[in-house]
Each structure stands twice: as C-alpha cells, then as structure tokens.
Design an enzyme around this catalytic site. Structure first.
Site, PDB file in Angstrom:
ATOM      1  N   GLU A 182      -0.122   5.577  -1.855  1.00  0.00           N
ATOM      2  CA  GLU A 182       0.042   6.129  -0.529  1.00  0.00           C
ATOM      3  C   GLU A 182       0.709   7.198  -1.393  1.00  0.00           C
ATOM      4  OE1 GLU A 182      -0.561   5.544   2.614  1.00  0.00           O
ATOM      5  OE2 GLU A 182       0.418   3.941   2.404  1.00  0.00           O
ATOM      6  N   GLU A 199      -1.647  -5.079   0.147  1.00  0.00           N
ATOM      7  CA  GLU A 199      -0.271  -5.034   1.296  1.00  0.00           C
ATOM      8  C   GLU A 199      -0.656  -6.523   2.304  1.00  0.00           C
ATOM      9  OE1 GLU A 199      -0.245  -1.193   0.715  1.00  0.00           O
ATOM     10  OE2 GLU A 199      -1.643  -1.987   0.090  1.00  0.00           O
TER      11      GLU A 199
END
Length: 263
Positions: free
Chosen positions: A114, A134
């Site tokens: 990210e 995730e």
C-alpha cells in the site's frame, strides 16, 4: 529527529528521502510509523525546496506488512482507529504534490505494498517480492489500490491465495516500473531523484496533478484539465527557460557536429 524514529527524513539538493526505519521488525507498519509518514509528507508537500521524494527502507525488507503484535490486547475501537491512521498515511503520500518514487527491496507485504502503490511509481531491486495476505490474516486490505494498478482479477487472485509474486511478474503486470540489481537500487534512486528535481517545480507538480485528475474522467475532460495546467505554466513564465535551454542545446549540438565534420 532521532535515528531511532520509525520514519526518517533526509533532504539535500532538492531530493528528500523518506526512510522506513524499523529494521529489527522488518519495517512492519505500526501506529508511530503511520503518524511519521503522515507528518513527513505534510512537511515535504509544503517545502518549496523539495522537488522529488524517494521512499525507501532500512534493513532486509521494505515492509513486512502491518505489525500485528501491536494489536495484542487491543479492542475493536483501537484497531479501527489504527487502520484509519494507515489510510491517512497512504493518502498523505498519494496527495503529495511532489513526484514520489518508491525504492523497494526484499519482501513487500500487505501494508508495504500500500505504501509503495501510494507513490507515483515503483523501482524494485531484483530481490523484491510482493504478497498481499490480508484475508488470510482475518482482515481486509489492499482491495482498492491493487485492483487499480493490476486489474480486478489479478488483484483477487493475489488476495485470495496470498501467494508471493516475484519481481519479474510484478513488472509484467504494471505494479513495478523498473527492476534494477539490488546493489544499484539506491544509486538508481538518487539519479532518478536528481533528474526529477531538476525540472521546473510548477510544471512537474501540474503534470502529476493532470495525470491523477485525468485518470478519473474521460479524454475530453482530461484535455481540459491539461489545458488549465498549460495556462498556469504560461502565466508563471518558467516555460521560457525551457525554450531557451532547448535552443542552447541545439546550438551546441550543431557546433559539435560541425567540428566533427571538420575533423
């Protein structure tokens, strides 16, 4: 700023280095690092002396993802606020008006991806790998930037499987702009930073803005965005220097060619 801070900022000659600095934790993203990134990019965005920003990391990994250890014993409210802090950090990177280049090496996991995707483009060492685990950690993340960079179906495959993507594949799908030998990563970054910072600041900032805004609309509206940026450059007047530099270079090239022909 202490050398022990989770985010270090060093600037010289128009190029700022933002350094992830938790090497003992493989630069896992924790709350202080989130705040450090947000603060660093707020300062750099307002610093007229900075023309380019390089995001890199100390230690063997760019970022091993979120620091799950800091969530032990925390309640849902704390974890939610911690996630909001990470979103704020990514947005601060993304909204910086200066060109921002990620220099990644080693494992780039979850939140590390990210951070890198929030930059304008990624230069990767040949030892870099990418993984987005995730869902396998019982949470949700990387669902928005990742699909915008590599496409919806590829993003689903990476998130659903948590597999490790090698750097060559990352370049092939557009996640990485350039691969360099690990030993040359910092030198390549320094050269890129110097090249970007040498350009007129307003023109570079407006170029970034026009691309980002244009990606959210159709071509006709995008052309209007570009024209507005052009008009701002014309009003600023720095474009005259670019024309003069071009003309000077052409004269030098002609003189050099004439000398070579004479020899």
């Amino acid at each position: 700023m202490s050398d022990d801070d989770p985010v270090l900022v060093r600037a010289a000659d128009g190029v700022a280095h933002v350094v992830l600095n938790r090497p003992g934790a493989r630069n896992a993203l924790n709350l202080p690092m989130c705040h450090g990134l947000s603060d660093a990019f707020a300062r750099l965005d307002a610093d007229d002396s900075v023309g380019a920003v390089l995001v890199r990391a100390n230690g063997p990994a760019f970022c091993a993802g979120a620091d799950l250890k800091e969530r032990e014993g925390r309640d849902e409210v704390w974890v939610r606020n911690r996630r909001l802090a990470s979103f704020a950090a990514y947005e601060a990177i993304e909204r910086c008006s200066k060109p921002v280049v990620a220099l990644v090496h080693g494992p780039v996991v979850g939140s590390g991806g990210e951070i890198a995707m929030s930059c304008d483009f990624i230069v990767a060492a040949d030892d870099a790998t990418f993984r987005f685990p995730e869902p396998h950690w019982g949470t949700v993340g990387a669902t928005q930037r990742l699909q915008r960079v590599i496409g919806k179906r590829r993003a689903k495959e990476l998130l659903f499987t948590a597999r490790t993507m090698p750097v060559d594949e990352a370049a092939a799908v557009g996640l990485v702009a350039r691969i360099v030998p690990a030993a040359e990563l910092l030198a390549t970054g320094a050269e890129l930073g110097a090249t970007i910072a040498s350009a007129p600041r307003l023109a570079m900032s407006l170029t970034k803005q026009a691309i980002d805004l244009g990606s959210e609309t159709d071509l006709a509206k995008g052309i209007r965005i570009e024209m507005a940026a052009i008009e701002r450059c014309l009003a600023d007047g720095a474009w005259r220097g670019g024309v003069e530099d071009f003309a000077s270079t052409m004269r030098e090239n002609r003189a050099r060619a004439a000398t070579q022909e004479g020899n």
